[in-house]
Design an enzyme around this catalytic site. Structure first.
Site, mmCIF file in Angstrom:
data_model
loop_
_atom_site.group_PDB
_atom_site.id
_atom_site.type_symbol
_atom_site.label_atom_id
_atom_site.label_comp_id
_atom_site.label_asym_id
_atom_site.label_seq_id
_atom_site.Cartn_x
_atom_site.Cartn_y
_atom_site.Cartn_z
ATOM 1 N N ARG A 1 0.813 -1.227 0.000
ATOM 2 C CA ARG A 1 0.000 0.000 0.000
ATOM 3 C C ARG A 1 0.842 1.272 0.000
ATOM 4 O O ARG A 1 0.451 2.295 0.571
ATOM 5 C CB ARG A 1 -0.952 0.034 1.204
ATOM 6 C CG ARG A 1 -1.978 -1.058 1.216
ATOM 7 C CD ARG A 1 -2.981 -0.908 0.064
ATOM 8 N NE ARG A 1 -4.100 -1.797 0.235
ATOM 9 C CZ ARG A 1 -4.123 -3.063 -0.181
ATOM 10 N NH1 ARG A 1 -3.073 -3.583 -0.798
ATOM 11 N NH2 ARG A 1 -5.195 -3.805 0.004
ATOM 12 N N SER B 1 -10.251 0.180 3.586
ATOM 13 C CA SER B 1 -9.567 -0.242 4.811
ATOM 14 C C SER B 1 -8.981 0.958 5.540
ATOM 15 O O SER B 1 -8.306 1.784 4.935
ATOM 16 C CB SER B 1 -8.424 -1.198 4.472
ATOM 17 O OG SER B 1 -8.939 -2.388 3.953
ATOM 18 N N GLU C 1 -3.996 3.118 6.936
ATOM 19 C CA GLU C 1 -3.865 3.086 5.479
ATOM 20 C C GLU C 1 -4.536 4.330 4.894
ATOM 21 O O GLU C 1 -4.058 4.924 3.935
ATOM 22 C CB GLU C 1 -4.534 1.823 4.914
ATOM 23 C CG GLU C 1 -4.529 1.844 3.391
ATOM 24 C CD GLU C 1 -5.212 0.649 2.748
ATOM 25 O OE1 GLU C 1 -5.091 -0.460 3.272
ATOM 26 O OE2 GLU C 1 -5.853 0.847 1.705
HETATM 27 N N1 EPU Z 1 -11.755 -10.924 9.663
HETATM 28 C C1 EPU Z 1 -12.324 -11.014 10.902
HETATM 29 N N2 EPU Z 1 -13.145 -10.006 11.307
HETATM 30 C C2 EPU Z 1 -13.404 -8.924 10.532
HETATM 31 C C3 EPU Z 1 -12.802 -8.830 9.266
HETATM 32 C C4 EPU Z 1 -11.982 -9.858 8.841
HETATM 33 O O1 EPU Z 1 -12.097 -11.951 11.641
HETATM 34 O O2 EPU Z 1 -14.162 -8.046 10.968
HETATM 35 C C5 EPU Z 1 -10.895 -12.024 9.189
HETATM 36 C C6 EPU Z 1 -11.506 -12.725 7.978
HETATM 37 O O3 EPU Z 1 -12.400 -13.719 8.379
HETATM 38 C C7 EPU Z 1 -10.297 -13.270 7.273
HETATM 39 C C8 EPU Z 1 -9.196 -12.265 7.600
HETATM 40 O O4 EPU Z 1 -9.661 -11.508 8.731
HETATM 41 O O5 EPU Z 1 -9.930 -14.503 7.821
HETATM 42 C C9 EPU Z 1 -8.891 -11.345 6.428
HETATM 43 O O6 EPU Z 1 -10.040 -10.608 6.083
HETATM 44 P P1 EPU Z 1 -10.420 -10.232 4.574
HETATM 45 O O7 EPU Z 1 -10.371 -11.427 3.733
HETATM 46 O O8 EPU Z 1 -11.679 -9.450 4.631
HETATM 47 O O9 EPU Z 1 -9.262 -9.345 4.068
HETATM 48 P P2 EPU Z 1 -8.557 -8.139 4.730
HETATM 49 O O10 EPU Z 1 -7.159 -8.531 4.988
HETATM 50 O O11 EPU Z 1 -9.337 -7.575 5.852
HETATM 51 C C10 EPU Z 1 -7.709 -7.134 2.458
HETATM 52 C C11 EPU Z 1 -7.496 -5.720 1.953
HETATM 53 C C12 EPU Z 1 -8.763 -5.188 1.305
HETATM 54 C C13 EPU Z 1 -9.234 -6.124 0.214
HETATM 55 C C14 EPU Z 1 -9.450 -7.500 0.837
HETATM 56 C C15 EPU Z 1 -9.921 -8.515 -0.168
HETATM 57 C C16 EPU Z 1 -5.896 -4.535 3.412
HETATM 58 C C17 EPU Z 1 -5.724 -3.599 4.547
HETATM 59 N N3 EPU Z 1 -7.160 -4.851 3.073
HETATM 60 O O12 EPU Z 1 -8.626 -7.053 3.533
HETATM 61 O O13 EPU Z 1 -8.436 -3.946 0.715
HETATM 62 O O14 EPU Z 1 -10.441 -5.629 -0.373
HETATM 63 O O15 EPU Z 1 -8.211 -7.967 1.420
HETATM 64 O O16 EPU Z 1 -8.858 -8.943 -0.920
HETATM 65 O O17 EPU Z 1 -4.887 -4.977 2.836
HETATM 66 C C18 EPU Z 1 -8.422 -1.585 0.970
HETATM 67 O O18 EPU Z 1 -7.206 -1.649 0.865
HETATM 68 O O19 EPU Z 1 -9.039 -0.502 1.128
HETATM 69 C C19 EPU Z 1 -9.191 -2.820 0.974
HETATM 70 C C20 EPU Z 1 -10.496 -2.827 1.210
#
Ligand code: EPU
Length: 306
Positions: A174, A227, A297
């Site tokens: 990022r 995010s 972020e």
């Molecule tokens: N999780 C929880 N509770 C929550 C949210 C997530 O336990 O409230 C767990 C999920 O169950 C999963 C893990 O955390 O096991 C990861 O969650 P998720 O798959 O939603 O992905 P993320 O890491 O939270 C990242 C990017 C997003 C992108 C998604 C989908 C970052 C900071 N975020 O989210 O990017 O859309 O993957 O690929 O890297 C953005 O950058 O603005 C953004 C939305």
């Protein structure tokens, strides 16, 4: 100290299409923020470059705005000039795709699929523009912009037109040299991508599947900035916020999404101060419970106090 002098104001007032005290909230996905002292939308690269050079020469602060998706603008607004970049031209030539900085990533994902190209499907999950996506190496579903980027036509105030390779841009998670490295202050004019030839219908099917998934796991129909925090290495900010018991936590009209812990939702009329207070509360609680620093972020810009 204010940047304002009569001659700087006069110069800004003469820019074609400029407006003064222009509300910015509606130009951000958060729906938050005070006015820009001066605001202009521009699409012609040369005109954008001239205006930025003019600002630098005169010491007028400026902010480049795309789709306003990763941004928290201060309630007291933004000083100087806010320039919204809206060059949206694009061209597909074999496996090569060129896109203006103002084109939305989601639109480009569809353009690539329509041209029978694979590899840009992740763009359907990125609400911002191509320029913003280069600036912060945007990513989704484990893919990042740097994986398909070949080069960027850019402009460095005072130094002129530049072509930047991925190595020049020093991409990280990022981030890029434009966001926090030696290209800070530079602007993206156009990006060139190299994709794979493939089945456009399969690309569309994958995008539909990914969008459905995103709909189910992120509050995408709300006013938010994407995010709020970067994921700490090997962990997920959303998971940590949830484990800290902060889903649904509120400061005024800013609420931690109950769907995904790494989103703050503006329920209507939330202020930047409320959002910042909520961010600091989350950081403090995650630090206290897990001894971890959550880095933001979302980028905070404008006249924040303190
Ligand atoms: N999780 C929880 N509770 C929550 C949210 C997530 O336990 O409230 C767990 C999920 O169950 C999963 C893990 O955390 O096991 C990861 O969650 P998720 O798959 O939603 O992905 P993320 O890491 O939270 C990242 C990017 C997003 C992108 C998604 C989908 C970052 C900071 N975020 O989210 O990017 O859309 O993957 O690929 O890297 C953005 O950058 O603005 C953004 C939305």
């Amino acid at each position: 100290m204010s940047w304002r002098t009569a001659s700087k104001v006069k110069w800004l007032e003469l820019l074609p299409g400029v407006s003064e005290d222009e509300p910015l909230a509606s130009r951000t996905s958060f729906g938050i923020g005070g006015p820009a002292d001066f605001f202009v939308e521009m699409s012609r690269p040369q005109a954008i470059e001239e205006v930025i050079d003019g600002c630098v020469e005169r010491g007028i602060p400026y902010l480049l705005l795309g789709a306003g998706t990763n941004l928290l603008i201060a309630d007291a607004g933004v000083e100087g000039l806010v320039l919204r970049v809206v060059n949206r031209e694009h061209q597909v030539d074999g496996r090569e795709v060129r896109a203006g900085a103002g084109l939305k990533m989601m639109r480009l994902a569809r353009i690539a699929a329509d041209a029978g190209l694979r590899g840009f499907e992740f763009g359907i999950g990125i609400p911002g523009t191509v320029g913003g996506a280069v600036y912060q190496n945007a990513g989704c579903w484990g893919k990042e912009l740097r994986e398909v980027l070949v080069e960027v036509e850019g402009y460095m105030p005072g130094a002129g037109a530049k072509t930047w390779s991925p190595a020049d841009l020093q991409f990280g998670y990022r981030t890029s040299a434009l966001r926090e490295g030696r290209l800070k202050g530079g602007l993206v004019i156009e990006a060139k991508f190299q994709l794979e030839r493939g089945d456009g219908e399969a690309a569309k099917a994958l995008m539909a599947k990914l969008t459905k998934e995103r709909n189910e796991t992120q509050p995408i129909k709300t006013k938010n900035s994407g995010s709020v925090f970067k994921n700490p290495p090997g962990d997920s900010a959303g998971r940590l916020v949830q484990a800290a018991g902060l889903k649904g936590a509120r400061e005024g009209n800013a609420v931690v999404s109950t769907l995904h812990g790494n989103f703050i939702v503006n329920e209507g009329g939330a202020t930047a101060v409320e959002v910042r207070r909520l961010i600091e509360r989350i950081q403090a609680e995650v630090r206290r419970r897990f001894n971890l620093e959550l880095e933001t972020e979302v980028e905070m810009v404008g006249r924040f106090k303190g």
